[in-house]
Write a protein that holds these residues in place. Structure first.
Motif, mmCIF file in Angstrom:
data_model
loop_
_atom_site.group_PDB
_atom_site.id
_atom_site.type_symbol
_atom_site.label_atom_id
_atom_site.label_comp_id
_atom_site.label_asym_id
_atom_site.label_seq_id
_atom_site.Cartn_x
_atom_site.Cartn_y
_atom_site.Cartn_z
ATOM 1 N N SER A 228 20.757 -4.948 -2.415
ATOM 2 C CA SER A 228 20.412 -4.766 -3.835
ATOM 3 C C SER A 228 19.336 -3.703 -4.044
ATOM 4 C CB SER A 228 19.930 -6.097 -4.434
ATOM 5 O OG SER A 228 18.824 -6.595 -3.693
ATOM 6 N N SER B 132 22.372 -0.033 -3.316
ATOM 7 C CA SER B 132 23.152 -0.616 -4.418
ATOM 8 C C SER B 132 24.188 0.346 -4.972
ATOM 9 C CB SER B 132 22.207 -1.075 -5.533
ATOM 10 O OG SER B 132 21.441 0.018 -6.025
ATOM 11 N N SER C 73 28.249 -0.224 -5.126
ATOM 12 C CA SER C 73 28.995 -0.100 -6.384
ATOM 13 C C SER C 73 30.080 0.955 -6.279
ATOM 14 C CB SER C 73 28.030 0.252 -7.526
ATOM 15 O OG SER C 73 27.090 -0.782 -7.719
ATOM 16 N N ASN D 219 32.152 -7.132 -7.164
ATOM 17 C CA ASN D 219 30.914 -6.594 -6.590
ATOM 18 C C ASN D 219 29.979 -7.746 -6.232
ATOM 19 O OD1 ASN D 219 28.479 -5.284 -6.027
ATOM 20 N ND2 ASN D 219 28.894 -3.659 -7.523
ATOM 21 N N SER E 80 26.904 -8.170 -8.459
ATOM 22 C CA SER E 80 27.048 -8.539 -9.874
ATOM 23 C C SER E 80 26.785 -10.034 -10.039
ATOM 24 C CB SER E 80 28.454 -8.199 -10.366
ATOM 25 O OG SER E 80 29.420 -9.010 -9.713
ATOM 26 N N SER E 81 26.594 -10.447 -11.291
ATOM 27 C CA SER E 81 26.375 -11.870 -11.555
ATOM 28 C C SER E 81 27.606 -12.680 -11.183
ATOM 29 C CB SER E 81 26.041 -12.080 -13.041
ATOM 30 O OG SER E 81 27.083 -11.569 -13.868
ATOM 31 N N GLN E 82 28.785 -12.102 -11.371
ATOM 32 C CA GLN E 82 30.027 -12.781 -11.031
ATOM 33 C C GLN E 82 30.184 -12.961 -9.525
ATOM 34 O OE1 GLN E 82 33.537 -10.688 -12.319
ATOM 35 N NE2 GLN E 82 34.933 -12.373 -11.811
ATOM 36 N N SER F 264 27.665 -13.263 -7.215
ATOM 37 C CA SER F 264 26.427 -13.706 -6.561
ATOM 38 C C SER F 264 26.689 -14.583 -5.336
ATOM 39 C CB SER F 264 25.541 -14.446 -7.564
ATOM 40 O OG SER F 264 26.240 -15.564 -8.108
#
Length: 802
Positions: free
Chosen positions: A83, A88, A92, A109, A112-114, A116
């Motif tokens: 991160s 990062s 990405s 990714n 990403s929050s999705q 994690s």
């Protein structure tokens, strides 16, 4: 069979150049067609009626993108966190490149929050779950390489990138060139020792190599018609190269002996094709029958492996009976040219007196010899008591392969269980619906939050704040609560919140050895769902097998009791567990079938009851000994480091089944060659003991040479990085070594002396109904030679038995 083979041998030796040209042209065309068709192997684990297959069928119908699971692209840092600013962007960029690939349907990714959940706790290892629109059977090597190359931005930034799943398997197939080179080199040396001339040595090598090229190309073309496993070509190479050289060796040996006795070249080629070639055709037929009998097991992967191996044997027999006679005809009397002296004497200058001395020693002590041989085989077979069938595991792949790197990365960052997640496929009797109870609770909370906002706004207005401003202030103060409530509402409105499904997930998450349960994905109609379950143990561990059985037998039935849901545990890991169970059930039946068929074939061949019984018993003993050695080396880890393994590994479930069919067939080869010679000697003078001694003295060198070639060919594939190929290599090499030494040179001669002339007894009633087969055509040529010597015309027998 003798008459047609004699005609074929004579035709091919006479028109040698056209026949050779036809073979070369055929090989070139097949190779070009095979290369043009591409590599389309498929390790299909379909097993009708099993939970894994039901899960796959349901997902292919309702959620095709989820049917084969995802392919984790692992990105690993050995320094800063992913991160961080330095990495990062590279991560990405990798995900962006993956998303643009036409075969990629999903790539999340890990930053990403999705995603994690796809980032390790220390932040240095992450993986991108890559879902493809093509399954393992349709994925090309080029497409697989594109997925891995999508990680180039991360590699350029100094990160390690590897890919797993069926993409990693496609990119991690070990080459067989080194093994083939070693096997051929060993064969060249052994043939030089056996024949003593370069020209004679070259004949079996050229015949086998050209035949193998045709066989492998045919197998590649078959990949467009049937599902061919990835190990099929390697297994076919092992079998095709071994039997191809051996079959040619027997024919060339007979041809050289006949030339030494003064026979004309073309006649010698024709007779060698009809006599030794007859034994080759018969022996090849027994191998093909054993391999094709695997079809009865009803396991597609096993059937395909047996079929492709049988293709290699068929082509080897055709090459030995047509191409080899043509090459021998073209070579003419020059087969003894380019003599090579590798010892004090030349093979053509002496008789194998050492084998005669050994034969007399065994014949003089048959009972002690049989007891010693039997004890050795029993000791070697003892580890078979602990044999357990398991599945493939990438932890023993070479560290240079992307599949092994991916396995290590996932294990280090998340746990070994992430290398083989289970897929739970769920079928709904009635469409999935959001949890109404949760929705009602959220509506109640929303009313409470609205009342709270109104109260705040009223207090603000009472303090002199304008109404619009007071309303905005109230919303700001409750913004975090509202955001949390909106998120809960979104989740509650998702059909995946159906209480029937969430209860199932919760119960599974509490099962022993379950490390994680993912969220569920539903089809648009809400009639099917899928989620993954990660074990706390590696895919090949006994704990994972116990988990699958526990989920199927206890956890899932209990969680779904009283609902209209049906759930299946699938995925590759569950598929291999089902395969092991199915093979365990089918193995006794297959052993009985192969032994029974071989018994019938040998009864027809030798018109005897005791010889086939002895052959079946001997072959079972040698196969059991081979199983014992494989169990000791791989499952117990005895000497595993010597063959390039880091640790002990399970016996891959289909290896013993394939090994049995192959070994029983190959053992019958030597049985046919030995028993044919013994019977001919016995019929010529009626002395059973003398027949055994003469047979072993005459065939000891050629059978030992043939066995050594197979042992070296099979052993060379131990260098292959694929653990399945290693298991085949060790098992087949050990079995052939045992069969050619302890069994054929000690136990069989001893037993044949003990049972004496009773070996050729056949019940009179059965004798009248059995056809007369003459494998090497002794009767045919006796009549033919008698006709040639007779001044009056004599009819030559042309019965079907010839």
């Amino acid at each position: 069979m003798t008459g047609p083979l004699y005609a074929v041998g004579r035709f091919c030796s006479r028109y040698h150049y056209p026949v050779i040209a036809a073979w070369v042209i055929t090989a070139v065309v097949l190779v070009l067609l095979g290369q043009a068709s591409g590599d389309k192997t498929n390790d299909n684990l379909t097993l009708p009626g099993t939970g894994s297959t039901k899960a796959t069928n349901l997902l292919e119908d309702k959620l095709p993108a989820q049917a084969y699971g995802s392919n984790p692209l692992v990105i690993e840092s050995h320094g800063a966190k992913l991160s961080g600013a330095s990495y990062s962007k590279a991560v990405s960029a990798t995900v962006s490149k993956l998303s643009k690939d036409p075969i990629v349907t999903s790539a999340i990714n890990p930053l990403s929050s999705q995603g994690s959940d796809f980032l390790s706790k220390n932040g240095r290892i992450g993986y991108v779950p890559v879902t493809l629109s093509v399954g393992p059977g349709d994925l090309s090597l080029e497409q697989a390489q594109r997925v891995l190359d999508a990680g180039n931005p991360a590699v350029a930034a100094g990160l390690d990138v590897s890919v797993g799943g069926y993409v990693g398997q496609q990119l991690s197939k070990p080459s067989t060139e080194i093994s083939e080179a070693i096997g051929l080199t060993a064969a060249v040396i052994i043939l030089l020792l056996a024949f003593g001339t370069v020209t004679a040595m070259a004949m079996p090598i050229l015949s086998a190599v050209l035949g193998l090229a045709c066989a492998l190309s045919i197998i590649r073309l078959l990949e467009n018609v049937i599902e061919v496993p990835s190990t099929a070509s390697t297994l076919a190479t092992m079998i095709g190269l071994g039997v191809g050289i051996d079959y040619a060796l027997f024919i060339v040996t007979r041809h050289k002996l006949q030339l030494k006795d003064g026979m004309e070249v073309m006649e010698s080629v024709a007779r060698a094709t009809a006599t030794a070639g007859g034994a080759v055709v018969f022996a090849g037929f027994t191998v093909i029958v054993a391999l094709c009998s695997l079809f009865v097991a009803g396991i597609p992967l096993v059937t395909a492996l047996g079929l492709t191996a049988a293709v290699a044997v068929v082509v080897a027999v055709l090459a030995a009976s047509t191409l080899l006679p043509a090459m021998l005809g073209a070579l003419g009397p020059h087969i003894n040219s380019l003599r090579v002296h590798l010892g004090k004497t030349h093979p053509d200058d002496k008789e194998p007196h050492g084998w005669e001395r050994w034969a007399r020693w065994v014949a003089g002590r048959p009972l002690p010899a049989a007891i010693v041989a039997g004890l050795i085989l029993v000791v070697l077979a003892l580890p078979i008591r602990d044999l357990e069938l398991g599945q493939q595991d990438n932890s023993v792949q070479p560290k240079s392969t992307t599949a092994r790197q991916n396995y290590d990365g996932l294990s280090q960052g998340f746990g070994a269980g992430f290398n083989g997640p289970l897929l739970v496929a769920v079928k709904f009797g009635s469409p999935a619906k959001p949890d109404q109870k949760n929705l009602d609770e959220i509506k109640s909370k929303q009313k409470q939050l609205d009342a709270q906002q109104q109260q705040i706004a009223a207090e603000e207005e009472a303090a002199g704040v304008p109404p619009d401003q007071a309303q905005q202030d109230a919303q700001k103060q409750t913004a975090s609560q509202q955001q949390k409530l909106d998120q809960q509402r979104k989740q509650a409105e998702d059909p995946a919140s159906d209480p029937r499904l969430t209860t199932l997930q919760e119960d599974i998450s509490k099962a022993p050895d379950v490390k994680a349960v993912s969220g569920a994905s539903l089809d648009k109609q809400g009639t099917a769902a899928v989620f993954s379950v990660v074990s706390g143990s590696s895919p090949s561990a006994d704990a994972t097998v116990d988990l699958v059985n526990d989920l199927r037998e206890t956890v899932i039935p209990k969680a779904l009791k009283g609902t209209d849901l049906t759930a299946y545990v699938g995925g590759q890991t569950a598929g291999y567990i089902d395969l092991a169970d199915e093979i365990s059930d089918q193995l006794p039946l297959m052993i009985l079938l192969v032994v029974g068929l071989s018994f019938v074939i040998l009864v027809l061949a030798f018109r005897s009851i005791l010889v086939p019984l002895k052959a079946a018993f001997m072959n079972l003993l040698s196969v059991a000994a081979a199983y014992g050695v494989v169990t000791a080396v791989f499952q117990k880890g005895w000497g595993a480091s010597l063959i390039g393994l880091d640790h002990s590994i399970p016996i891959v479930s289909f290896v013993p089944l394939l090994m049995f069919a192959i070994l029983f067939g190959l053992s019958m080869d030597y049985e046919v060659f030995l028993m044919t010679q013994i019977r001919e000697h016995f019929e010529s003078h009626g002395d059973a003991k003398r027949a055994v001694i003469e047979e072993l003295a005459n065939t000891g060198r050629v059978i030992t040479s043939a066995a050594l070639i197979m042992v070296f060919v099979f052993s060379s594939f131990i260098l292959n990085g694929n653990p399945v190929v290693k298991e085949f290599g060790v098992g087949l090499a050990v079995a052939i070594a045992i069969d050619a030494t302890i069994v054929r040179c000690l136990l069989v001669p001893a037993l044949m002396v003990l049972i004496s002339e009773r070996a050729w007894w056949l019940p009179p009633g059965l004798d009248r109904h059995l056809p007369h087969l003459n494998i090497e055509g002794g009767e045919y040529f006796a009549k033919r030679d008698a006709a040639a010597r007779s001044p009056e015309p004599v009819a030559v027998g042309t019965s079907g038995s010839d």
